[in-house]
Design a protein around this motif. Structure first.
Motif, PDB file in Angstrom:
ATOM      1  N   GLN A 245       0.812  -1.219   0.000  1.00 22.51           N
ATOM      2  CA  GLN A 245       0.000   0.000   0.000  1.00 22.51           C
ATOM      3  C   GLN A 245       0.849   1.275   0.000  1.00 22.51           C
ATOM      4  O   GLN A 245       0.318   2.366  -0.248  1.00 22.51           O
ATOM      5  CB  GLN A 245      -0.908   0.015   1.239  1.00 22.51           C
ATOM      6  N   TRP A 246       2.146   1.139   0.286  1.00 24.77           N
ATOM      7  CA  TRP A 246       2.947   2.336   0.527  1.00 24.77           C
ATOM      8  C   TRP A 246       3.554   3.015  -0.701  1.00 24.77           C
ATOM      9  O   TRP A 246       3.761   4.236  -0.676  1.00 24.77           O
ATOM     10  CB  TRP A 246       4.034   2.018   1.567  1.00 24.77           C
ATOM     11  N   PRO A 247       3.878   2.328  -1.789  1.00 28.95           N
ATOM     12  CA  PRO A 247       4.460   3.052  -2.930  1.00 28.95           C
ATOM     13  C   PRO A 247       3.584   4.186  -3.445  1.00 28.95           C
ATOM     14  O   PRO A 247       4.074   5.288  -3.737  1.00 28.95           O
ATOM     15  CB  PRO A 247       4.659   1.953  -3.969  1.00 28.95           C
ATOM     16  N   ALA A 248       2.288   3.949  -3.568  1.00 28.76           N
ATOM     17  CA  ALA A 248       1.388   5.001  -4.042  1.00 28.76           C
ATOM     18  C   ALA A 248       1.336   6.150  -3.050  1.00 28.76           C
ATOM     19  O   ALA A 248       1.318   7.330  -3.443  1.00 28.76           O
ATOM     20  CB  ALA A 248      -0.012   4.434  -4.271  1.00 28.76           C
ATOM     21  N   ALA A 249       1.323   5.821  -1.754  1.00 24.57           N
ATOM     22  CA  ALA A 249       1.300   6.873  -0.740  1.00 24.57           C
ATOM     23  C   ALA A 249       2.597   7.668  -0.766  1.00 24.57           C
ATOM     24  O   ALA A 249       2.589   8.901  -0.661  1.00 24.57           O
ATOM     25  CB  ALA A 249       1.080   6.260   0.643  1.00 24.57           C
ATOM     26  N   GLU A 250       3.721   6.975  -0.924  1.00 25.72           N
ATOM     27  CA  GLU A 250       4.995   7.683  -0.948  1.00 25.72           C
ATOM     28  C   GLU A 250       5.084   8.630  -2.142  1.00 25.72           C
ATOM     29  O   GLU A 250       5.658   9.730  -2.034  1.00 25.72           O
ATOM     30  CB  GLU A 250       6.160   6.697  -0.964  1.00 25.72           C
ATOM     31  N   ALA A 251       4.510   8.236  -3.239  1.00 26.37           N
ATOM     32  CA  ALA A 251       4.499   9.128  -4.402  1.00 26.37           C
ATOM     33  C   ALA A 251       3.775  10.435  -4.074  1.00 26.37           C
ATOM     34  O   ALA A 251       4.202  11.527  -4.481  1.00 26.37           O
ATOM     35  CB  ALA A 251       3.841   8.437  -5.590  1.00 26.37           C
ATOM     36  N   LEU A 252       2.690  10.324  -3.300  1.00 27.20           N
ATOM     37  CA  LEU A 252       1.959  11.527  -2.887  1.00 27.20           C
ATOM     38  C   LEU A 252       2.743  12.311  -1.837  1.00 27.20           C
ATOM     39  O   LEU A 252       2.695  13.548  -1.817  1.00 27.20           O
ATOM     40  CB  LEU A 252       0.581  11.137  -2.350  1.00 27.20           C
ATOM     41  N   PHE A 253       3.450  11.596  -0.955  1.00 24.39           N
ATOM     42  CA  PHE A 253       4.314  12.283   0.007  1.00 24.39           C
ATOM     43  C   PHE A 253       5.317  13.175  -0.730  1.00 24.39           C
ATOM     44  O   PHE A 253       5.537  14.333  -0.362  1.00 24.39           O
ATOM     45  CB  PHE A 253       5.077  11.265   0.857  1.00 24.39           C
ATOM     46  N   LYS A 254       5.918  12.613  -1.787  1.00 24.84           N
ATOM     47  CA  LYS A 254       6.897  13.370  -2.561  1.00 24.84           C
ATOM     48  C   LYS A 254       6.229  14.528  -3.298  1.00 24.84           C
ATOM     49  O   LYS A 254       6.759  15.649  -3.340  1.00 24.84           O
ATOM     50  CB  LYS A 254       7.606  12.448  -3.547  1.00 24.84           C
ATOM     51  N   GLN A 255       5.064  14.250  -3.864  1.00 27.07           N
ATOM     52  CA  GLN A 255       4.348  15.281  -4.620  1.00 27.07           C
ATOM     53  C   GLN A 255       4.030  16.487  -3.741  1.00 27.07           C
ATOM     54  O   GLN A 255       4.114  17.638  -4.199  1.00 27.07           O
ATOM     55  CB  GLN A 255       3.055  14.692  -5.190  1.00 27.07           C
ATOM     56  N   HIS A 256       3.690  16.218  -2.479  1.00 29.97           N
ATOM     57  CA  HIS A 256       3.295  17.300  -1.575  1.00 29.97           C
ATOM     58  C   HIS A 256       4.439  17.754  -0.663  1.00 29.97           C
ATOM     59  O   HIS A 256       4.212  18.496   0.288  1.00 29.97           O
ATOM     60  CB  HIS A 256       2.093  16.858  -0.753  1.00 29.97           C
ATOM     61  N   ASN A 257       5.639  17.288  -0.955  1.00 30.50           N
ATOM     62  CA  ASN A 257       6.843  17.739  -0.238  1.00 30.50           C
ATOM     63  C   ASN A 257       6.744  17.528   1.269  1.00 30.50           C
ATOM     64  O   ASN A 257       7.115  18.400   2.064  1.00 30.50           O
ATOM     65  CB  ASN A 257       7.124  19.218  -0.536  1.00 30.50           C
ATOM     66  N   LEU A 258       6.250  16.367   1.666  1.00 27.43           N
ATOM     67  CA  LEU A 258       6.173  16.066   3.091  1.00 27.43           C
ATOM     68  C   LEU A 258       7.562  15.769   3.654  1.00 27.43           C
ATOM     69  O   LEU A 258       8.461  15.314   2.941  1.00 27.43           O
ATOM     70  CB  LEU A 258       5.268  14.857   3.339  1.00 27.43           C
ATOM     71  N   ASN A 259       7.699  16.010   4.923  1.00 28.93           N
ATOM     72  CA  ASN A 259       8.918  15.659   5.652  1.00 28.93           C
ATOM     73  C   ASN A 259       8.730  14.241   6.179  1.00 28.93           C
ATOM     74  O   ASN A 259       8.022  14.030   7.167  1.00 28.93           O
ATOM     75  CB  ASN A 259       9.145  16.653   6.797  1.00 28.93           C
ATOM     76  N   TYR A 260       9.325  13.267   5.514  1.00 29.45           N
ATOM     77  CA  TYR A 260       9.073  11.878   5.897  1.00 29.45           C
ATOM     78  C   TYR A 260      10.311  11.030   5.649  1.00 29.45           C
ATOM     79  O   TYR A 260      11.208  11.382   4.878  1.00 29.45           O
ATOM     80  CB  TYR A 260       7.901  11.299   5.096  1.00 29.45           C
ATOM     81  N   LYS A 261      10.304   9.878   6.316  1.00 28.69           N
ATOM     82  CA  LYS A 261      11.292   8.843   6.043  1.00 28.69           C
ATOM     83  C   LYS A 261      10.624   7.491   6.249  1.00 28.69           C
ATOM     84  O   LYS A 261       9.877   7.306   7.216  1.00 28.69           O
ATOM     85  CB  LYS A 261      12.514   8.975   6.958  1.00 28.69           C
ATOM     86  N   ILE A 262      10.864   6.570   5.332  1.00 32.81           N
ATOM     87  CA  ILE A 262      10.350   5.205   5.458  1.00 32.81           C
ATOM     88  C   ILE A 262      11.515   4.279   5.754  1.00 32.81           C
ATOM     89  O   ILE A 262      12.466   4.212   4.970  1.00 32.81           O
ATOM     90  CB  ILE A 262       9.611   4.764   4.183  1.00 32.81           C
ATOM     91  N   GLU A 263      11.436   3.590   6.865  1.00 30.80           N
ATOM     92  CA  GLU A 263      12.463   2.613   7.249  1.00 30.80           C
ATOM     93  C   GLU A 263      11.903   1.210   7.042  1.00 30.80           C
ATOM     94  O   GLU A 263      10.827   0.882   7.534  1.00 30.80           O
ATOM     95  CB  GLU A 263      12.869   2.798   8.708  1.00 30.80           C
ATOM     96  N   MET A 264      12.643   0.393   6.307  1.00 35.44           N
ATOM     97  CA  MET A 264      12.252  -0.996   6.055  1.00 35.44           C
ATOM     98  C   MET A 264      13.194  -1.915   6.826  1.00 35.44           C
ATOM     99  O   MET A 264      14.414  -1.836   6.665  1.00 35.44           O
ATOM    100  CB  MET A 264      12.334  -1.296   4.559  1.00 35.44           C
TER     101      MET A 264
END
Length: 301
Positions: A245-264
């Motif tokens: 579920q996360w790739p699509a969400a991450e694309a939106l995070f990038k689009q909206h310039n969110l301050n985020y980090k995903i740790e796997m």
């Protein structure tokens, strides 16, 4: 000790644990993997939590004070939208003892089974690290966590989801204004609580100052642009259901310039931080927790 089984067995258990499969369907699925009924029973029993293993910080630790607190959602400021919740909320409040300065606050949101001993211990760990932590129990309208996860999961599924969300929002507002707090609010949650962590960040952008969702579904796509808080997303490498579920969400995070980090976290299943179950991965859980504390200290102090 958990038996050695194919990776698909963990996926079946994950679906069972989240109410997507009945117990009968779980065993049918295990049979389809050429796993005997006896081994499947051993496996499912090994996945049940042993809460004697989950206490890292004692409730009577000298450095903290812990108590159960009740409040009405009406006590939270700016209660717009909270009226849809229940009349009373109860949770576990843990504070560092003898604090001399105002402290950051952290809301701890449990899994899909109520406020169990593992989540209470997470709240104590936060207090031990210098935060005021509050872990609300979504099951309080039904009498609270019943003492075992299977019944807790059934109870939580019987509640109206909108009321649970409203209660969590009210808890966030209440905690942010709590005496002794510094006005900064972090949110951390696990599984269901991970999804709710992201949702609160999106729906209460002026309340949540930092958010750490553990293996939860991302916020709704149309709400992501609202997020202001920095996010630290913690995911287990083997958690296919959530991770997809996360790739699509991450694309939106990038689009909206969110301050985020995903740790796997390598070789880690859904629930890898929960030290009361067989899915616990100590090395990765410790690393994820170190990162969580550092993240909150950076953004809430």
């Amino acid at each position: 000790m958990k038996p050695e089984l194919p990776a698909q067995a963990y996926s079946l258990y994950d679906q069972y644990a989240h109410g997507m499969l009945s117990r009968r369907d779980f065993f049918s699925g295990m049979a389809g993997l050429a796993v005997s009924a006896a081994l499947a029973t051993t496996f499912i029993n090994s996945m049940l939590p042993n809460y004697a293993l989950a206490q890292q910080v004692s409730f009577n630790d000298d450095d903290i004070t812990a108590s159960y607190q009740k409040f009405s959602p009406a006590q939270s400021q700016n209660g717009t939208g909270h009226g849809a919740g229940h009349k009373e909320i109860r949770g576990y409040l843990v504070k560092p003892k003898n604090a001399t300065t105002a402290l950051p606050t952290v809301l701890v949101i449990h899994e899909n089974r109520g406020l169990n001993p593992y989540v209470e211990d997470v709240a104590r760990r936060l207090a031990k690290a210098g935060f005021i932590a509050f872990a609300p129990d979504a099951l309080w309208p039904l009498g609270g966590y019943p003492g075992n996860d299977d019944d807790g999961r059934t109870m939580q599924s019987s509640l109206e989801p909108a009321k649970i969300v409203a209660d969590l929002k009210a808890a966030a507002m209440w905690l942010k204004q709590l005496d002794g707090g510094n006005g900064k609010l972090g949110v951390v949650g696990f599984c269901f609580g991970g999804a709710m962590t992201g949702r609160l960040a999106a729906e209460l952008p002026n309340v949540v100052d930092a958010a750490v969702p553990f293996y939860g579904s991302p916020p709704a796509a149309d709400s992501i642009a609202n997020i202001k808080a920095p996010l630290l997303v913690q995911l287990g490498e083997l958690d296919e259901r959530v991770n997809q579920q996360w790739p699509a969400a991450e694309a939106l995070f990038k689009q909206h310039n969110l301050n985020y980090k995903i740790e796997m976290y390598p070789a880690s299943h859904h629930g890898f931080h929960n030290d009361s179950t067989a899915r616990y991965n100590k090395e990765m859980a410790d690393l994820a927790w170190q990162r969580t504390l550092a993240f909150f200290k950076q953004h809430l102090s």
